[in-house]
Write an enzyme that holds these catalytic residues in place. Structure first.
Site, short mmCIF file in Angstrom:
data_model
loop_
_atom_site.label_atom_id
_atom_site.label_comp_id
_atom_site.label_asym_id
_atom_site.label_seq_id
_atom_site.Cartn_x
_atom_site.Cartn_y
_atom_site.Cartn_z
N GLU A 46 17.02 43.72 -46.94
CA GLU A 46 17.23 42.27 -46.86
C GLU A 46 16.68 41.57 -48.09
O GLU A 46 17.27 40.62 -48.61
CB GLU A 46 16.58 41.70 -45.60
CG GLU A 46 17.33 42.01 -44.32
CD GLU A 46 18.71 41.34 -44.28
OE1 GLU A 46 18.84 40.19 -44.72
OE2 GLU A 46 19.66 41.99 -43.82
N CYS A 204 42.25 36.59 -38.44
CA CYS A 204 40.85 36.31 -38.09
C CYS A 204 40.66 36.34 -36.57
O CYS A 204 41.41 35.68 -35.84
CB CYS A 204 40.46 34.94 -38.62
SG CYS A 204 38.82 34.45 -38.09
N CYS A 210 38.20 27.96 -34.80
CA CYS A 210 37.76 27.53 -36.12
C CYS A 210 38.35 26.17 -36.48
O CYS A 210 39.55 26.04 -36.69
CB CYS A 210 38.16 28.57 -37.16
SG CYS A 210 37.71 28.09 -38.84
S1 SF4 Z 1 37.93 30.00 -42.16
FE1 SF4 Z 1 37.96 30.17 -39.94
S2 SF4 Z 1 39.90 31.15 -39.46
FE2 SF4 Z 1 39.52 31.46 -41.63
S3 SF4 Z 1 38.52 33.48 -41.76
FE3 SF4 Z 1 36.90 31.92 -41.64
S4 SF4 Z 1 36.41 31.73 -39.46
FE4 SF4 Z 1 38.40 32.78 -39.62
#
Ligand code: SF4
Length: 349
Positions: A46, A204, A210
């Site tokens: 780390e 993702c 998100c």
């Molecule tokens: S911005 Fe949001 S949708 Fe795009 S990779 Fe990152 S967490 Fe996933």
């Protein structure tokens, strides 16, 4: 109809579970510090990973573990050797602090945040990584990769993107169990999937949670820091070579970015380098070499090397704790800054 915001309010557990599942399939689980986990190995990795890319750290970590496989061997080691193993990795205070902390601990790392944070060089997130990954406790981490993921998941901007709110979001997402795997999962996810440029939103596992993705803000969050014009500092260094091509090195005082490392004697920009060289027995000729620039986070350092030659070592210095004569193939394990390595290569090319 459910909006992105509704979905987002959802479920921290589901985000953590999905990141854990992603880690099982895509995480870099064969990194050397993840194959045989101990609190000591987590700590060293780390610290090395602060400010430094994984690919750069791997060989440094492996060499360090070969020489210092546990906290006792590190505590008993010479600081010169610790800094030698750090040569080229940068941010040398990390190596100095690691060594000092090992000497303070008495053979075992503390297993509490307060105990860890009382040691030099261990901040809140590093302490949490050691607790979560090394000791299997629930602890909340927040490194640069995690900050980016959280900033995007919650579309944090302006006043909502404070350190305090990031810690709160990080706490909310961290599961009660498996916090060590989760810590590694979200760090890896930020480093390789939700990366700074070109995040892979189309594949993702948490895209439906998100807000940045829902609002097409993933490419502008986190907002970049305004670029500052860095000040320039100028110094001279004396490259004093003896008849066999060895270079005079001086140990730098403790503290500062290169504290405790060895480098050719450095002088302020106004110093009369030639006069200083002659005091140390150098011949009168001076060859001034092109300026070498080294950039730190907060300033550029412009280094002007001056090459001088000395016929006899004995005329110059005898204090071996502060000065040594050094050749590129020297077997002594001294800590050299990257710039010293570069300057030495220039004298022996
Ligand atoms: S911005 Fe949001 S949708 Fe795009 S990779 Fe990152 S967490 Fe996933």
């Amino acid at each position: 109809m459910q909006t992105a915001k509704d979905a987002h309010k959802g479920n921290a557990t589901s985000v953590a579970d999905r990141l854990l599942a992603w880690y099982q399939r895509h995480g870099r689980r064969n990194l050397p510090w993840r194959t045989r986990i101990t609190p000591y190995r987590v700590w060293v990795s780390e610290v090395m990973l602060q400010q430094t890319q994984v690919a750069t750290v791997i060989p440094y970590f492996e060499r360090f573990m070969q020489r210092f496989p546990d906290i006792d061997s590190l505590a008993a080691g010479e600081r010169d050797e610790v800094l030698h193993l750090w040569t080229g990795l940068g941010y040398y205070a990390r190596g100095r602090n690691l060594h000092r902390a090992a000497q303070i601990t008495n053979g075992a790392l503390p297993d509490t945040a307060a105990g860890l944070m009382a040691l030099p060089g261990i901040g809140r997130s590093t302490a949490a990584a050691i607790l979560a990954i090394g000791f299997g406790q629930r602890a909340v981490i927040l490194d640069a990769n995690v900050k980016r993921v959280l900033t995007r998941l919650h579309a944090l901007r302006g006043r909502s993107a404070t350190e305090k709110s990031l810690w709160q979001h990080a706490d909310r997402l961290t599961p009660a169990r498996n916090a060590g795997d989760y810590a590694q999962a979200i760090m890896d996810f930020g480093a390789t999937h939700c990366r700074r440029s070109k995040p892979i939103c189309s594949a993702c596992p948490v895209s439906d949670q998100c807000l940045a993705h829902a609002r097409n803000l993933q490419h502008v969050l986190p907002a970049p820091q305004p670029r500052k014009t860095l000040p320039v500092r100028a110094v001279h260094v004396l490259l004093l070579l003896d008849a066999e091509g060895a270079v005079l090195l001086e140990r730098r005082p403790d503290g500062g970015v290169w504290g405790g490392l060895w480098s050719p004697p450095e002088m302020p920009a106004k110093a009369d380098v030639a006069a200083r060289g002659r005091e140390w027995g150098a011949e009168p000729n001076v060859k001034t070499m092109p300026v070498v620039r080294h950039s730190f986070t907060h300033f550029h350092l412009d280094i002007t090397p001056h090459l001088m030659r000395a016929r006899h070592r004995a005329n110059i210095v005898s204090d071996s704790d502060r000065h040594v004569w050094f050749t590129r193939d020297d077997e002594r394990r001294l800590g050299l800054s990257a710039v010293a390595v570069r300057l030495l290569a220039g004298t022996q090319a």
